[in-house]
Design a protein around this motif. Structure first.
Motif, PDB file in Angstrom:
ATOM      1  N   THR A   1      -0.701 -34.235 -43.881  1.00 55.07           N
ATOM      2  CA  THR A   1       0.033 -33.889 -42.672  1.00 55.07           C
ATOM      3  C   THR A   1      -0.101 -34.956 -41.594  1.00 55.07           C
ATOM      4  O   THR A   1       0.454 -34.817 -40.510  1.00 55.07           O
ATOM      5  CB  THR A   1      -0.446 -32.539 -42.093  1.00 55.07           C
TER       6      THR A   1
ATOM      7  N   ASN B   1       9.371 -19.926 -37.754  1.00 57.32           N
ATOM      8  CA  ASN B   1       7.960 -20.287 -37.773  1.00 57.32           C
ATOM      9  C   ASN B   1       7.315 -19.909 -36.443  1.00 57.32           C
ATOM     10  O   ASN B   1       7.997 -19.468 -35.510  1.00 57.32           O
ATOM     11  CB  ASN B   1       7.794 -21.783 -38.031  1.00 57.32           C
TER      12      ASN B   1
ATOM     13  N   ASN C   1       4.926 -21.358 -33.345  1.00 61.06           N
ATOM     14  CA  ASN C   1       4.278 -22.446 -32.610  1.00 61.06           C
ATOM     15  C   ASN C   1       4.029 -21.950 -31.194  1.00 61.06           C
ATOM     16  O   ASN C   1       4.962 -21.882 -30.378  1.00 61.06           O
ATOM     17  CB  ASN C   1       5.159 -23.692 -32.580  1.00 61.06           C
TER      18      ASN C   1
ATOM     19  N   GLU D   1      -1.329 -24.573 -39.997  1.00 63.84           N
ATOM     20  CA  GLU D   1      -0.763 -25.579 -40.903  1.00 63.84           C
ATOM     21  C   GLU D   1      -1.732 -26.727 -41.143  1.00 63.84           C
ATOM     22  O   GLU D   1      -1.572 -27.496 -42.097  1.00 63.84           O
ATOM     23  CB  GLU D   1       0.554 -26.127 -40.345  1.00 63.84           C
TER      24      GLU D   1
ATOM     25  N   SER E   1      -0.173 -23.363 -34.825  1.00 63.31           N
ATOM     26  CA  SER E   1       1.042 -23.610 -35.589  1.00 63.31           C
ATOM     27  C   SER E   1       0.855 -23.150 -37.017  1.00 63.31           C
ATOM     28  O   SER E   1      -0.167 -23.428 -37.650  1.00 63.31           O
ATOM     29  CB  SER E   1       1.376 -25.114 -35.575  1.00 63.31           C
ATOM     30  N   THR E   2       1.824 -22.416 -37.529  1.00 60.32           N
ATOM     31  CA  THR E   2       1.822 -22.024 -38.930  1.00 60.32           C
ATOM     32  C   THR E   2       3.233 -22.173 -39.478  1.00 60.32           C
ATOM     33  O   THR E   2       4.215 -21.999 -38.740  1.00 60.32           O
ATOM     34  CB  THR E   2       1.342 -20.577 -39.120  1.00 60.32           C
ATOM     35  N   ARG E   3       3.317 -22.529 -40.734  1.00 61.92           N
ATOM     36  CA  ARG E   3       4.621 -22.671 -41.386  1.00 61.92           C
ATOM     37  C   ARG E   3       4.908 -21.466 -42.273  1.00 61.92           C
ATOM     38  O   ARG E   3       5.500 -21.590 -43.338  1.00 61.92           O
ATOM     39  CB  ARG E   3       4.651 -23.970 -42.196  1.00 61.92           C
TER      40      ARG E   3
END
Length: 623
Positions: free
Chosen positions: A89, A474, A476, A500, A519-521
């Motif tokens: 990432t 998503n 954020n 993430e 933050s996560t996807r």
């Protein structure tokens, strides 16, 4: 008439002798600069003394060699080792970045090529470069002068000296031996570029290191846009594809520069491309969307750069100037601290200054250079539409009242983060299973500001708050603030999908820093916040992931307008008590700059249209 011809002929002879003597002086200086290593360079010249163009190529490299060196030191080695730990990432442990990410360039050893390079190394480079030049059908249209710049150089900048041509050729030769066997150099570049893109490159901008070098990039596909360009250049030139590095020095939208590669086709045209972004195509002019004014091309030979704007911008800027204008005027791009960054210079002729190949749809200032070396505007700034300049002339007799929400354009990616919270739900309950929901608040629209306060209809006694994103979006989130009569309430635990990456974890939502975020996807994520005991909540604030360029409550701001030769004039300071600022004294038609005196660096000029702020940016978020 004959006498005149003789005079011209004599003048040409003098110029020729001067050029020859100048070249000899340049070569002699390079040999002297080599010191004890002079013999290695002389050995190369002797090796090629009867080889025609190879001798000229050797001279070209040696004469420009005093400009080049490698930066060495333990901080460089340690920094590269730290960078090599970057994950997929683009993240690396913050402690490694803090310790090794930005070595002091002034304390690094400069090892000059002239003083260490060997004859064998240089001869190997020249022979391999000529083989690559002569072996490709498209290069019969490549002049020797272009070959010297686009294939021949043995290095790029301040990276380690390495014999890179053979290892890159071994790695990628199959692409032009079997995958593409045609004669179109742009298609050949596209074939190699596609392979590089598929192999992948991980971007990380946290390190400020010298150029990483050929072997490091072959083994570790990571770094900045500069490093991606270096990798591309090594691969292309090893295969005989004439490729350059193009760049702009400064964009007012990012306060940074950018680099990419360009391939020269058989007509002499250059086609630019950032290889990890898109594929090369003839007729496709590469731009990253940011305003830059002028484009330059890196050169190996003096003066080490060239104006490449003609390959990107067809428009010519012509500005009428006052009769008392100085001999030369400068084209400036706005900078929030330096005021203007110089993009170009031109001579004033017949009351006009002409800047060829300038980016349209951008704002510029016209400046003169003062005796103390500083620059001052000679007129009002203007917007260039590709045909004519349109000046921002303030009408001080006609004032406007305007509400300001930002100091910098709302970029598209920030707008996306704002939109991700649209439709999300906040549920309040005193039971973990939420069978008895006491209140629900749903975000009914994309927020127009980052600080969004919700006053609850009644004080809610509850223990749990659940955040539920829409199924297609998503999550954020920059900050969540829960209040009870002015006292901040913090959840004891937060459960939800994993972040993430190891940095943007759920705790970032409660650290009082709107620039950090969770933050996560995982589309449609659910977050369960447990306060550990029953609390009473009367209001809460949600701050989506953002750039902190909205008006921030408690910060001090100062608004300016540009008054031509009088430069920037202040319209007063204000402390923000809401996520907006209201000014009643804006001169109609002026160009403005809102400065935050408390924090931050990202600021951009704007004008007022229909009572609203308008920033000139191709990257702005459009709803």
């Amino acid at each position: 008439m004959m006498k005149e011809h003789l005079s011209i002929y004599a003048l040409l002879l003098l110029l020729l002798f001067a050029a020859c003597n100048g070249n000899n002086r340049k070569l002699e200086y390079a040999l002297q600069f080599a010191g004890n290593n002079r013999g290695e360079l002389e050995q190369v010249l002797a090796h090629y003394k009867d080889s025609g163009l190879k001798y000229e190529a050797a001279r070209f490299l040696i004469e420009n060699m005093p400009h080049y060196y490698e930066r060495r030191g333990i901080p460089v080695d340690s920094g590269k080792a730290a960078l090599a730990t970057v994950d997929t990432t683009g993240l690396v442990l913050p402690a490694l970045v803090e310790r090794w990410g930005h070595p002091d360039m002034n304390i690094l050893e400069k090892v000059y090529d002239s003083q260490v390079i060997t004859a064998d190394f240089l001869i190997c480079n020249i022979d391999h470069a000529f083989d690559a030049w002569k072996s490709r059908p498209w290069n019969k249209y490549l002049s020797f002068e272009d070959f010297c710049e686009l294939i021949l150089p043995y290095r790029i900048d301040d990276e380690p000296l390495e014999e890179w041509r053979s290892i890159y050729k071994k790695r990628y030769a199959f692409l032009l031996d079997s995958v593409y066997k045609g004669t179109d150099v742009v298609e050949a570049a596209a074939t190699v570029g596609k392979c590089l893109k598929e192999e992948g490159f991980v971007y990380n901008w946290e390190f400020g290191l010298p150029h990483l070098g050929a072997s490091f990039l072959l083994d570790h596909r990571m770094g900045t846009c500069v490093d991606a360009c270096d990798l591309t250049l090594y691969a292309m030139r090893s295969l005989g594809i004439p490729v350059a590095v193009d760049y702009y020095l400064y964009s007012s939208e990012t306060r940074k520069g950018h680099t990419w590669n360009s391939v020269r086709d058989t007509t002499g045209a250059f086609w630019g491309m950032w290889v990890t972004d898109k594929e090369w195509k003839r007729g496709q002019v590469y731009r990253d969307g940011r305003k830059s004014g002028k484009i330059f091309r890196r050169c190996f030979g003096d003066p080490y750069y060239a104006d490449a704007s003609a390959d990107y911008f067809p428009d010519t800027l012509r500005v009428k100037v006052a009769a008392e204008s100085p001999e030369y005027l400068f084209l400036g791009i706005f900078h929030p601290k330096k005021k203007w960054v110089i993009a170009h210079v031109a001579e004033v002729c017949n009351g006009e200054v002409v800047f060829p190949h300038v980016e349209p749809d951008a704002i510029y200032g016209l400046l003169e250079k003062k005796g103390d070396g500083s620059f001052a505007t000679v007129d009002y700034p203007f917007y260039f539409d590709g045909k004519s300049p349109h000046f921002y002339v303030p009408d001080k007799e006609k004032e406007e009242s305007v509400v300001l929400y930002r100091k910098h354009p709302l970029m598209a990616w920030i707008g996306t983060y704002l939109d991700e919270i649209h439709g999300a739900r906040f549920d309040f309950s005193d039971t973990e299973d939420f069978k008895r929901i006491k209140y629900t608040y749903q975000v009914s629209d994309t927020p127009s500001v980052c600080y969004n306060e919700v006053l609850l209809p009644v004080r809610l006694k509850c223990r749990y708050v659940r955040y539920q994103a829409m199924e297609c979006k998503n999550t954020n989130i920059g900050e969540l603030l829960f209040w009870e009569e002015g006292t901040r309430l913090y959840p004891v635990t937060v459960e939800g999908p994993p972040a993430e990456n190891p940095v943007n974890v759920s705790g970032r939502m409660f650290d009082d820093d709107p620039l950090t975020y969770y933050s996560t996807r995982s589309p449609g994520a659910t977050l369960l916040m447990d306060f550990g005991t029953q609390v009473e909540i009367d209001s809460f604030v949600f701050i989506p992931r953002n750039d902190d360029n909205f008006i921030r409550m408690g910060d001090t701001y100062e608004l300016y307008y540009h008054d031509g030769k009088n430069d920037w004039v202040s319209l007063g300071q204000k402390i923000a008590t809401k996520p907006e600022l209201t000014y009643d004294n804006l001169p109609h038609g002026a160009l403005f700059h809102l400065r935050c005196l408390t924090r931050g660096e990202e600021e951009q000029v704007f004008h007022i249209k229909d009572g609203k702020q308008v920033f000139i940016s191709n990257l702005s978020y459009v709803r």
